[in-house]
Enzyme design. Sequence first.
Site, PDB file in Angstrom:
ATOM      1  N   HIS A 103       3.776  -0.059  12.187  1.00 24.59           N
ATOM      2  CA  HIS A 103       5.133  -0.579  12.420  1.00 24.59           C
ATOM      3  C   HIS A 103       5.378  -0.471  13.922  1.00 24.59           C
ATOM      4  CE1 HIS A 103       5.550   1.114   8.298  1.00 24.59           C
ATOM      5  NE2 HIS A 103       6.441   0.181   8.090  1.00 24.59           N
ATOM      6  N   ASP A 106       6.254   2.943  14.920  1.00 20.69           N
ATOM      7  CA  ASP A 106       5.231   4.008  14.811  1.00 20.69           C
ATOM      8  C   ASP A 106       4.528   4.216  16.139  1.00 20.69           C
ATOM      9  OD1 ASP A 106       5.640   3.886  12.049  1.00 20.69           O
ATOM     10  OD2 ASP A 106       3.929   2.542  11.735  1.00 20.69           O
ATOM     11  N   GLU A 234       5.832  -7.627   0.852  1.00 18.23           N
ATOM     12  CA  GLU A 234       5.340  -6.487   0.063  1.00 18.23           C
ATOM     13  C   GLU A 234       6.346  -6.146  -1.033  1.00 18.23           C
ATOM     14  OE1 GLU A 234       3.714  -3.251   2.361  1.00 18.23           O
ATOM     15  OE2 GLU A 234       4.256  -1.803   0.806  1.00 18.23           O
ATOM     16  N   ASP A 298      -1.966  -2.439  -0.286  1.00 22.19           N
ATOM     17  CA  ASP A 298      -1.716  -1.076   0.181  1.00 22.19           C
ATOM     18  C   ASP A 298      -2.233  -0.136  -0.887  1.00 22.19           C
ATOM     19  OD1 ASP A 298      -0.633  -1.855   2.531  1.00 22.19           O
ATOM     20  OD2 ASP A 298       1.383  -1.067   2.171  1.00 22.19           O
ATOM     21  N   ASP A 309       7.887   7.264  -5.241  1.00 26.14           N
ATOM     22  CA  ASP A 309       6.757   6.726  -4.498  1.00 26.14           C
ATOM     23  C   ASP A 309       6.033   7.884  -3.797  1.00 26.14           C
ATOM     24  OD1 ASP A 309       5.197   4.752  -3.409  1.00 26.14           O
ATOM     25  OD2 ASP A 309       6.659   4.110  -1.916  1.00 26.14           O
ATOM     26  N   ASP A 311       2.940   8.121  -2.942  1.00 26.32           N
ATOM     27  CA  ASP A 311       1.983   7.652  -1.927  1.00 26.32           C
ATOM     28  C   ASP A 311       0.777   8.575  -1.775  1.00 26.32           C
ATOM     29  OD1 ASP A 311       3.338   5.339  -1.210  1.00 26.32           O
ATOM     30  OD2 ASP A 311       4.443   6.276   0.426  1.00 26.32           O
TER      31      ASP A 311
END
Length: 439
Positions: A103, A106, A234, A298, A309, A311
């Site tokens: 991003h 980031d 997404e 992803d 989520d 992850d």
Amino acid sequence: MSVEFFKGIGKIPFEGPASKNSLAFRFYDANRKVMGKTLQDHLRPAVAYWHAFASPGADMFGPGTFERPWFDPAGDPIKMAELKMDAAFEFFVKLGVPFFCFHDRDIAPEGNTLAESNGYVDRMSERAMKKMEETGVKLLWGTANLFSHPRYMSGASTNPDPAVFAYAAAQVKHCLEVTQRMGGGSYVLWGGREGYDTLLNTDLKREYDQMGRFMNLVVEHKHKIGFKGQILIEPKPCEPTKHQYDFDTANVLAFLQKYGLQHEIKVNLEANHATLAGHSFQHEVAFAVANGILGSIDMNRGDVMLGWDTDQFPNDVGEITLIMLELLRGGGFTTGGFNFDAKIRRQSIDPADLFHAHIGGMDTMARGLINAAAIIEDGTLQKFVDERYAGWNAGLGADVLARKESLESLAKRVKDENINPKPRSGRQEYLENLINRFV
Ligand code: XUL
Ligand code: CO
């Protein structure tokens, strides 16, 4: 020369299935050929900059636990971003991963104005491009963070305030151009706050139309600047909002069709988003492949006992085998790949934990792919499915598909040809056993 962050860890070797070395690949042999293509070219694995380097390991009950020099609150934000980028590229090279994703926020800090923020992103992307050239690591996709800053709390393109729409448009314009300069294969739009917390304050029709306009503007700009990459949406059903408009792939497909974008935008699927939407990961991949809109994936997983989520890194070879089967049936990736949108646990505070996570994920994917190729080469599964639908290839089935029949003519055929179908077994258990022979 930058300071080494992952001290004591060298380049991760491939040592084969018998290896007990936790810092070696057991299945991910990048150059091994499977169905005519190397594992690296099939999988196109990418590290997610945000989880691996920008996230401090915080959760809603406590602050970050990861000690990284670039999190020093007293540090100069640009110096910290540089330190973080050095560590990121050191990691990519040691892991031997061909891609990364980011991003805008980031890689560079947010400034007081958009111009200032864009300047930081430009500066850091130039540094990244130098490192990409030195190391050969490439950009799988870029994306703009349109969900962290409070200005986006009520959405970006779906915000009730058109000024926020404009700000988001300006931010995406810049990030898309940076992604193009960096040679990104795709540009992703995740609608992190494009949804609602309550319908009491929400004009759903307007918000949907705003999002349709926004996506059309993105596509227009992509063509204007000649970006050759793929634009991806997404899907995710909820979190952070109660309901997100890009709920799942079927929902995104309907959205694309409604706003005339079905030939312009594909999907970036995520495993844990599929399960949050009440689907299996395999369903979402199969649905996207069936409709020609699979762009990228992803890679992560949820926890069956937790409804959010989480992850986590993938580690279920059986599940991933089925994903690879769908992917190979669909012809594999072109501009997309598998991005590890996965994070190490809050207690995994050692730098080595980041390696273990990615090594495990890449090994799981490699095993899944090798298994799926063996299933395809064996042919029994496909033969069963082909035979199950064989009636549609000729005679009655082919006539129906060729629009040669009406309800009236079919009623006549049933009578004249004495049509009286007998049920046939779907043989689910036999097929599950068949798959397990390869896992
Ligand atoms: C959030 C998520 C994002 C997107 C990029 O659930 O998946 O990290 O992948 O914004
Ligand atoms: Co994601």
